[in-house]
Design an enzyme around this catalytic site. Structure first.
Site, short mmCIF file in Angstrom:
data_model
loop_
_atom_site.label_atom_id
_atom_site.label_comp_id
_atom_site.label_asym_id
_atom_site.label_seq_id
_atom_site.Cartn_x
_atom_site.Cartn_y
_atom_site.Cartn_z
N HIS A 126 0.78 -1.23 0.00
CA HIS A 126 0.00 0.00 0.00
C HIS A 126 0.82 1.29 0.00
O HIS A 126 0.30 2.35 -0.37
CB HIS A 126 -0.93 -0.03 1.22
CG HIS A 126 -2.28 0.53 0.97
ND1 HIS A 126 -2.55 1.44 -0.02
CD2 HIS A 126 -3.47 0.30 1.58
CE1 HIS A 126 -3.83 1.76 0.01
NE2 HIS A 126 -4.41 1.07 0.96
N LYS A 178 -25.90 -0.10 -7.94
CA LYS A 178 -25.86 1.37 -7.80
C LYS A 178 -26.98 2.06 -8.57
O LYS A 178 -27.30 3.21 -8.31
CB LYS A 178 -24.49 1.92 -8.18
CG LYS A 178 -24.05 1.71 -9.60
CD LYS A 178 -22.68 2.36 -9.81
CE LYS A 178 -22.16 2.01 -11.20
NZ LYS A 178 -20.88 2.64 -11.48
N SER A 210 -12.38 5.90 2.29
CA SER A 210 -11.31 6.59 1.54
C SER A 210 -11.90 7.41 0.41
O SER A 210 -12.77 6.94 -0.32
CB SER A 210 -10.37 5.56 0.92
OG SER A 210 -9.78 4.80 1.91
N1 COA Z 1 -28.23 11.11 -8.07
C1 COA Z 1 -28.02 10.27 -9.11
N2 COA Z 1 -26.83 9.75 -9.42
C2 COA Z 1 -25.80 10.05 -8.62
C3 COA Z 1 -25.93 10.89 -7.51
C4 COA Z 1 -27.22 11.43 -7.26
N3 COA Z 1 -27.44 12.24 -6.21
N4 COA Z 1 -24.73 11.02 -6.91
C5 COA Z 1 -23.86 10.27 -7.61
N5 COA Z 1 -24.49 9.69 -8.66
C6 COA Z 1 -23.91 8.82 -9.68
C7 COA Z 1 -22.60 9.34 -10.18
O1 COA Z 1 -22.78 10.24 -11.25
C8 COA Z 1 -21.91 8.05 -10.60
O2 COA Z 1 -22.43 7.67 -11.85
P1 COA Z 1 -21.68 6.61 -12.82
O3 COA Z 1 -21.90 5.24 -12.23
O4 COA Z 1 -22.40 6.76 -14.09
O5 COA Z 1 -20.27 7.02 -12.86
C9 COA Z 1 -22.37 7.05 -9.59
O6 COA Z 1 -23.61 7.56 -9.09
C10 COA Z 1 -21.41 6.83 -8.44
O7 COA Z 1 -21.34 7.99 -7.65
P2 COA Z 1 -20.98 7.92 -6.10
O8 COA Z 1 -21.53 6.68 -5.51
O9 COA Z 1 -21.38 9.19 -5.45
O10 COA Z 1 -19.44 7.70 -6.10
P3 COA Z 1 -18.24 8.53 -6.67
O11 COA Z 1 -17.44 7.59 -7.48
O12 COA Z 1 -18.63 9.80 -7.31
O13 COA Z 1 -17.43 8.89 -5.35
C11 COA Z 1 -15.73 7.91 -3.87
C12 COA Z 1 -17.18 7.91 -4.37
C13 COA Z 1 -15.49 9.16 -3.08
C14 COA Z 1 -15.55 6.70 -2.97
C15 COA Z 1 -14.78 7.74 -5.04
O14 COA Z 1 -14.94 8.69 -6.00
C16 COA Z 1 -13.34 7.77 -4.66
O15 COA Z 1 -12.73 8.73 -4.21
N6 COA Z 1 -12.75 6.62 -4.87
C17 COA Z 1 -11.41 6.36 -4.49
C18 COA Z 1 -11.43 5.60 -3.22
C19 COA Z 1 -10.08 5.06 -2.91
O16 COA Z 1 -9.06 5.65 -3.18
N7 COA Z 1 -10.10 3.90 -2.32
C20 COA Z 1 -8.89 3.24 -2.00
C21 COA Z 1 -9.16 2.25 -0.95
S1 COA Z 1 -7.65 1.35 -0.76
#
Ligand code: COA
Length: 617
Positions: A338, A414, A449
């Site tokens: 990591h 989702k 995260s």
């Molecule tokens: N209404 C309708 N759709 C929505 C919405 C709402 N209010 N809010 C979000 N959505 C949609 C988004 O547009 C997205 O659509 P897509 O599937 O077409 O791309 C989907 O829902 C997912 O959105 P959401 O669940 O809010 O997640 P995200 O990806 O935008 O953010 C995080 C979530 C913060 C976890 C992610 O972006 C992130 O930072 N990931 C990295 C995590 C990481 O580093 N992990 C390591 C662990 S070791």
């Protein structure tokens, strides 16, 4: 790039790499990570404590925070130090974060720090299929690496924003090195003559396999396959001494053993070959079968720690940044270290490799004689033998202690929250809060995260899930006196509060890295640790009983890692449009926690949320 702490292979290499990074357009679009305003962080910190602390304790902490943040106070001085640091560094927190969170941690990498990704079982069940698939996989990884090396990997986006791509070149030919007090990471891919081999481990024996021809072209799948067959025929018997087990030890212990091991020239050469290798391929024997419903959990365990010293744990080098695991029974996954890698980049790499593997077999190359893969030998003196025995015992204890429960939630994915205008990640997090509350009758410090890759050199920050709105909702949900309409409103408020915190975190305005930065700035300036960090509230607020992470991927994979604290859980998930993959881990020695119970409760909590929103379903 973790500028401060990554040890370059040769003096000057780091600078060369920095210049090279600037040349690639993929490094251009991201902006520097901001230092959040001090007052904002103090205010948000108190808000985060509200659901966790009784009012009198909160009042005490409020006063402490006021003194720290007041004009002319210590907070202001430290904030100025951080702002100066931000002006003169690539990223003001990433190198501190990596050092503090990973390299100084003394816990074993196995089960505690290294995350694993388990992928769908492949369509073969014998060694022939295993070697065919492994050959294709190696070719796919080299194809991905070629894209990284040439700068042609497409820039990734999150919520319409370009992401920093700097981590990708560091994934290859890198390894964590144990030290008696702290570790460091070596990167050989930036050396003048980067390594051209991978290491393959089978039956606990390591081999160095050259994967490029002398003209620099990668070996074809056919050539790789022929070489893997040669490795197989040389490793039919399990080595008596599983050297890789040493890397699963407590880091101080391994640091000392490493020093002893490398006193011998043969050992040093073998260890260096593993460390320098582009990546490691682990050719595992079949995952021990129990029942079909437990198979996915068993497989995740296999990826995470090898399943025990009598199973495949000797086929791992836990310090290695990338280890692909290919089992004889079709099991497949990846284990990563990591300090260098983050889940989303690993998911991108795996998506690419799996797409590559779908391509039809390439034309067979003419059979040019290739050098024999080189077996890596170790000289084992009585002291090292004792180290290995000790490491075996400790690893088996750790493995027996780690409970892993994986499941696929099939009722919806989702798309369901999206159709209702809710963020899927926020929805799942509220469900997790409800599940935890139902099991433990309280809420706890929980972290999710969030990527900071919108910023140059950004790693992650934390979204704190237990908001006051989540607490109100979970308390009301099982209360029959609260109307359905009121519950729906509370659920929507809890999801919205979480989504707002997510947005703040993605914009670099979360509190946890900033608080850590203030604390480390004090230490850097030779000051004593400020009182707000000695406060019991801070200890409670950072005792992460619920460690969570979403690693979305195009494939049906699930990521898995161990809890951060002895009385905690770790929950990872990968939401697909109509189902979600989950993994839950907890330690068996803790009487209060139970991975399976939380998993079952989470499943029912998700169903109950759906029924609340759509009573007719
Ligand atoms: N209404 C309708 N759709 C929505 C919405 C709402 N209010 N809010 C979000 N959505 C949609 C988004 O547009 C997205 O659509 P897509 O599937 O077409 O791309 C989907 O829902 C997912 O959105 P959401 O669940 O809010 O997640 P995200 O990806 O935008 O953010 C995080 C979530 C913060 C976890 C992610 O972006 C992130 O930072 N990931 C990295 C995590 C990481 O580093 N992990 C390591 C662990 S070791």
């Amino acid at each position: 790039m973790i500028w401060g702490k990554i040890q370059s292979v040769k003096q000057g290499t780091l600078l060369v790499f920095q210049v090279a990074c600037r040349r690639h357009s993929r490094f251009a679009p991201v902006t520097p990570q901001p230092v959040p305003p001090l007052g904002q962080t103090m205010q948000r910190y108190l808000r985060a404590l509200e659901p966790l602390l009784p009012p009198d304790e909160l009042e005490h902490t409020r006063e402490m925070v006021r003194l720290f943040g007041q004009e002319g106070g210590l907070g202001e001085r430290l904030q100025q130090g951080l702002e100066k640091r931000a002006r003169f560094s690539h990223n003001w927190i990433s190198d501190w974060w990596v050092q503090w969170a990973y390299l100084e941690s003394r816990q074993p990498l196995a089960g505690h720090s290294n995350p694993a990704i388990a992928l769908p079982k492949q369509d073969y069940s014998d060694w022939r299929g295993q070697l065919m698939f492994a050959s294709k996989l190696i070719a796919g990884v080299l194809d991905f690496k070629a894209k990284v090396d040439s700068g042609s990997l497409p820039v990734e986006y999150l919520r319409g924003q370009p992401l920093c791509m700097e981590l990708y070149p560091l994934l290859f030919s890198s390894c964590r090195i144990p030290g008696p007090k702290h570790d460091h990471v070596v990167h050989y891919s930036q050396a003048r003559r980067p390594p051209t081999h991978i290491t393959v481990v089978r039956n606990f024996q390591f081999f160095q396999l050259e994967v490029y021809n002398s003209d620099g072209t990668p070996l074809t799948e056919g050539q790789i396959h022929a070489q893997l067959c040669r490795i197989r025929s040389q490793s039919w018997k399990t080595d008596k001494e599983p050297m890789g087990i040493l890397t699963s030890e407590h880091r101080n212990t391994w640091g000392q053993a490493y020093h002893r091991l490398l006193r011998d020239k043969i050992n040093k050469e073998s260890v260096r070959a593993i460390e320098r290798g582009i990546f490691t391929l682990c050719l595992d024997s079949p995952v021990m079968r129990i029942s079909d419903d437990k198979y996915s959990s068993r497989m995740a365990a296999q990826m995470l720690h090898g399943g025990g010293t009598y199973s495949n744990s000797g086929n791992r080098w836990f310090d290695k940044t990338l280890q692909f695991v290919v089992g004889e029974d079709g099991s497949f996954g990846l284990l990563y270290e990591h300090a260098t890698a983050e889940g989303p980049q690993i998911a991108t790499l795996l998506d690419h490799v799996l797409e590559y593997c779908k391509q039809p077999d390439s034309v067979r190359a003419p059979l040019i004689p290739l050098p024999m893969p080189k077996k890596l030998y170790f000289y084992i003196d009585p002291e090292i033998k004792r180290d290995i025995e000790q490491a075996k015992q400790n690893l088996d204890i750790l493995i027996n202690d780690l409970d892993i429960s994986c499941f696929i939630f099939r009722r919806f994915g989702k798309d369901f929250p999206k159709q209702l205008g809710l963020s899927p990640n926020a929805f799942i997090q509220v469900a997790l809060q409800l599940a935890y509350y139902r099991v433990h009758s309280e809420i706890c410090a929980s972290c999710d995260s969030a990527s900071l890759r919108m910023f140059r050199g950004g790693r992650t920050d934390i979204i704190r899930s237990p908001t006051s709105q989540a607490l109100q909702f979970v308390c009301a949900f099982d209360d029959p006196s609260v109307s359905r309409e009121a519950k729906v409103d509370l659920l929507r408020e809890a999801v919205a509060a979480y989504a707002a915190l997510t947005e703040q975190a993605l914009q670099g305005q979360a509190i946890d890295r900033h608080l850590l930065g203030l604390k480390l700035q004090a230490i850097e300036e030779g000051l004593s640790v400020p009182r707000i960090f000695m406060d019991t509230a801070y200890g409670l607020a950072t005792h992460w009983k619920l460690r969570t992470g979403q690693v979305p991927s195009n494939t049906d994979s699930v990521m898995c890692f161990g809890p951060l604290v002895p009385d905690g859980y770790a929950v990872c998930y990968n939401p697909q449009s109509d189902h979600v993959h989950f993994s839950v881990t907890a330690f068996n020695c803790c009487e209060e926690t139970n991975a399976e119970k939380l998993a079952v409760t989470l499943e029912s909590a998700l169903c109950h949320l759906q029924e609340l929103l759509h009573p007719a379903v």
